[in-house]
Design an enzyme around this catalytic site. Structure first.
Site, short mmCIF file in Angstrom:
data_model
loop_
_atom_site.label_atom_id
_atom_site.label_comp_id
_atom_site.label_asym_id
_atom_site.label_seq_id
_atom_site.Cartn_x
_atom_site.Cartn_y
_atom_site.Cartn_z
NE ARG A 167 -38.00 5.85 -19.68
CZ ARG A 167 -37.46 7.18 -18.91
NH1 ARG A 167 -36.72 7.96 -19.91
NH2 ARG A 167 -37.64 7.14 -17.80
CB SER A 218 -41.29 0.97 -16.15
OG SER A 218 -41.11 1.30 -14.78
CD GLU A 295 -39.94 2.50 -20.07
OE1 GLU A 295 -41.00 3.25 -19.39
OE2 GLU A 295 -38.86 2.47 -19.81
C1 LIG Z 1 -34.98 -3.75 -12.92
C2 LIG Z 1 -35.16 -2.93 -14.30
C3 LIG Z 1 -34.89 -1.64 -13.92
C4 LIG Z 1 -35.06 -0.58 -15.08
N1 LIG Z 1 -35.10 0.84 -14.86
C5 LIG Z 1 -35.29 1.67 -15.79
C6 LIG Z 1 -35.35 2.90 -15.57
O1 LIG Z 1 -35.27 3.54 -14.30
N2 LIG Z 1 -35.32 3.86 -16.67
C7 LIG Z 1 -35.39 3.41 -17.66
O2 LIG Z 1 -35.42 4.28 -18.77
N3 LIG Z 1 -35.42 2.09 -18.19
C8 LIG Z 1 -35.20 1.27 -16.94
N4 LIG Z 1 -35.20 -0.22 -17.28
C9 LIG Z 1 -35.35 -0.56 -18.85
C10 LIG Z 1 -33.81 -0.80 -19.40
O3 LIG Z 1 -32.94 -0.93 -18.42
C11 LIG Z 1 -33.13 0.33 -20.31
O4 LIG Z 1 -34.54 0.76 -21.32
C12 LIG Z 1 -32.12 0.09 -20.91
O5 LIG Z 1 -31.54 1.26 -21.45
C13 LIG Z 1 -31.96 -0.57 -22.26
O6 LIG Z 1 -30.84 -1.00 -22.60
P1 LIG Z 1 -30.28 -2.47 -23.15
O7 LIG Z 1 -28.76 -2.29 -23.49
O8 LIG Z 1 -30.59 -3.43 -21.91
O9 LIG Z 1 -31.01 -2.61 -24.44
P2 LIG Z 1 -31.83 -3.63 -25.03
O10 LIG Z 1 -32.81 -4.29 -24.32
O11 LIG Z 1 -30.82 -4.73 -25.24
O12 LIG Z 1 -32.25 -3.25 -26.46
C14 LIG Z 1 -33.22 -2.20 -26.36
C15 LIG Z 1 -33.30 -1.40 -27.87
O13 LIG Z 1 -32.23 -0.68 -28.13
C16 LIG Z 1 -31.56 -1.05 -29.24
N5 LIG Z 1 -30.10 -0.99 -29.34
C17 LIG Z 1 -29.28 -1.47 -28.16
N6 LIG Z 1 -27.75 -0.96 -28.36
C18 LIG Z 1 -27.94 -0.27 -29.60
C19 LIG Z 1 -27.10 0.48 -30.36
N7 LIG Z 1 -25.68 0.33 -29.96
N8 LIG Z 1 -27.23 1.04 -31.20
C20 LIG Z 1 -28.61 1.09 -31.94
N9 LIG Z 1 -29.66 0.58 -31.18
C21 LIG Z 1 -29.27 -0.16 -29.99
C22 LIG Z 1 -31.95 -2.48 -29.48
O14 LIG Z 1 -31.69 -3.06 -30.76
C23 LIG Z 1 -33.29 -2.44 -28.85
O15 LIG Z 1 -34.28 -2.04 -29.91
C24 LIG Z 1 -34.92 -1.14 -16.39
C25 LIG Z 1 -35.17 -2.51 -16.73
C26 LIG Z 1 -35.17 -3.30 -15.70
C27 LIG Z 1 -34.98 -4.87 -15.94
#
Ligand SMILES: Cc1cc2nc3c(=O)[nH]c(=O)nc-3n(C[C@H](O)[C@H](O)[C@H](O)COP(=O)(O)OP(=O)(O)OC[C@H]3O[C@@H](n4cnc5c(N)ncnc54)[C@H](O)[C@@H]3O)c2cc1C
Length: 304
Positions: A167, A218, A295
């Site tokens: 992560r 999580s 996380e």
């Molecule tokens: C119901 C649910 C279930 C989930 N299950 C999982 C799971 O099974 N496994 C898991 O790993 N995660 C899980 N997550 C957490 C989440 O979905 C992941 O961490 C996801 O990859 C975050 O992506 P995001 O685009 O929403 O990032 P954001 O929340 O928008 O941003 C997260 C970070 O990424 C950075 N970021 C975004 N885009 C870029 C880019 N292009 N370049 C550089 N930095 C960037 C942002 O600045 C921030 O620091 C879950 C979340 C929910 C709500």
């Protein structure tokens, strides 16, 4: 579409752009729908000394009730989508959803993305946090990506540059933005891939809250493996054993089906969520000596 500073919006609400449905306003907001728009907006902000936060799907964040200073650059880029059937590769702009990558792979009978079915958020966010499930992470299929640096330099970097670990990646420490990424798959049997994907989605549905319940997945990282073991220990199991499911603070509470999910039970503030997380961490430390790590990412200002 090209970037234009006139399209920057002032005082834009972020709440609905996060899966927690919590948070104040962005001082400045810009939605980029092409890679050139994203990189130009990023360079523009740096040239003006404006702090930038890149927002993907907003599914791993607790945004401060006070909102965010500077520019929130919303990555909705879906203009790069290149398939190499022979080499079993896909290059995508990072505003695509992780789920769309899973679908593209499935559509082409490519194996390697099934475990990620149902993980919300963008490709960019998934690379930043090295998202994954069932023992696999996005780094397992990642080959290279184009990044932009704060000085506006665009370059291709290979996997080693990203320093992926559980992560985690360099993107959590350095202000690079990933513009496009290239993924490598292997050949698979479509019916097997489809069945595995469907099973994973069903399992997730049984464990996770409905889409209309605010949460960020999580909340805490799983624990390092015990001596002689390979796999991390699920933080949720430990939390369940310690009885945290009864804990609440303000509008934030622990999800009854999964002790590692903090949910917004309607009117939660970001401060409620952070306070509940800190009460949980204190309890775990007092009772086990283990220090849990978030996380999810806190963004914006919080009272200590
Ligand atoms: C119901 C649910 C279930 C989930 N299950 C999982 C799971 O099974 N496994 C898991 O790993 N995660 C899980 N997550 C957490 C989440 O979905 C992941 O961490 C996801 O990859 C975050 O992506 P995001 O685009 O929403 O990032 P954001 O929340 O928008 O941003 C997260 C970070 O990424 C950075 N970021 C975004 N885009 C870029 C880019 N292009 N370049 C550089 N930095 C960037 C942002 O600045 C921030 O620091 C879950 C979340 C929910 C709500």
């Amino acid at each position: 579409m090209s970037f234009s500073p006139e399209k920057i919006i002032k005082n834009y609400p972020l709440k609905e752009l996060t899966s927690f449905k919590i948070g104040g306003n962005a001082e400045l907001y810009y939605m980029a729908s092409t890679v050139s728009e994203l990189s130009e907006a990023y360079s523009y902000a740096f040239s003006k000394g404006i702090p930038v936060f890149v927002l993907g799907g907003g599914t791993n964040l607790v945004v401060s009730d006070k909102g965010l200073e500077g520019l929130v650059l919303h990555n909705k880029t879906k203009d790069v989508c290149e398939l190499d059937s022979e080499k079993q590769r896909i290059r995508l702009s990072t505003g695509f959803e992780f789920g769309e990558l899973v679908e593209f792979a499935l559509d082409n009978s490519f194996a390697g993305a099934e475990s990620f079915a149902g993980i919300p958020g963008s490709i960019g966010g998934a690379i930043c946090g090295n998202a994954g499930a069932y023992g696999q992470s996005i780094s397992d299929i990642f080959l290279e990506a184009e990044i932009i640096t704060p000085t506006g330099e665009r370059r291709i970097e290979e996997k080693a540059f990203f320093e992926f670990s559980y992560r985690n990646s360099i993107l959590k420490r350095e202000p690079y933005v990933v513009l496009t990424a290239l993924f490598q798959f292997s050949s698979g049997d479509l019916s097997v891939l489809k069945q595995r994907t469907a099973e994973i989605i069903e399992t997730r549905k049984s464990k996770h809250p409905n889409k209309d319940v605010g949460c960020a997945g999580s909340y805490f990282k799983n624990l390092p493996p015990q001596e002689g073991m390979n796999r991390r220990r699920a933080a949720g199991e430990l939390l369940d054993k310690l009885g945290v499911k009864s804990m609440t603070y303000g509008g934030a509470s622990v999800f009854q089906n999964h002790a590692n999910f903090i949910i917004n039970s309607g009117q939660a503030t970001a401060a409620d969520v952070k306070k509940l997380a800190s009460l949980i961490k204190d309890k775990v430390y007092k009772e086990t000596g283990i220090r849990l790590e978030e996380e999810v990412k806190y963004v914006g200002k919080f009272e200590e």
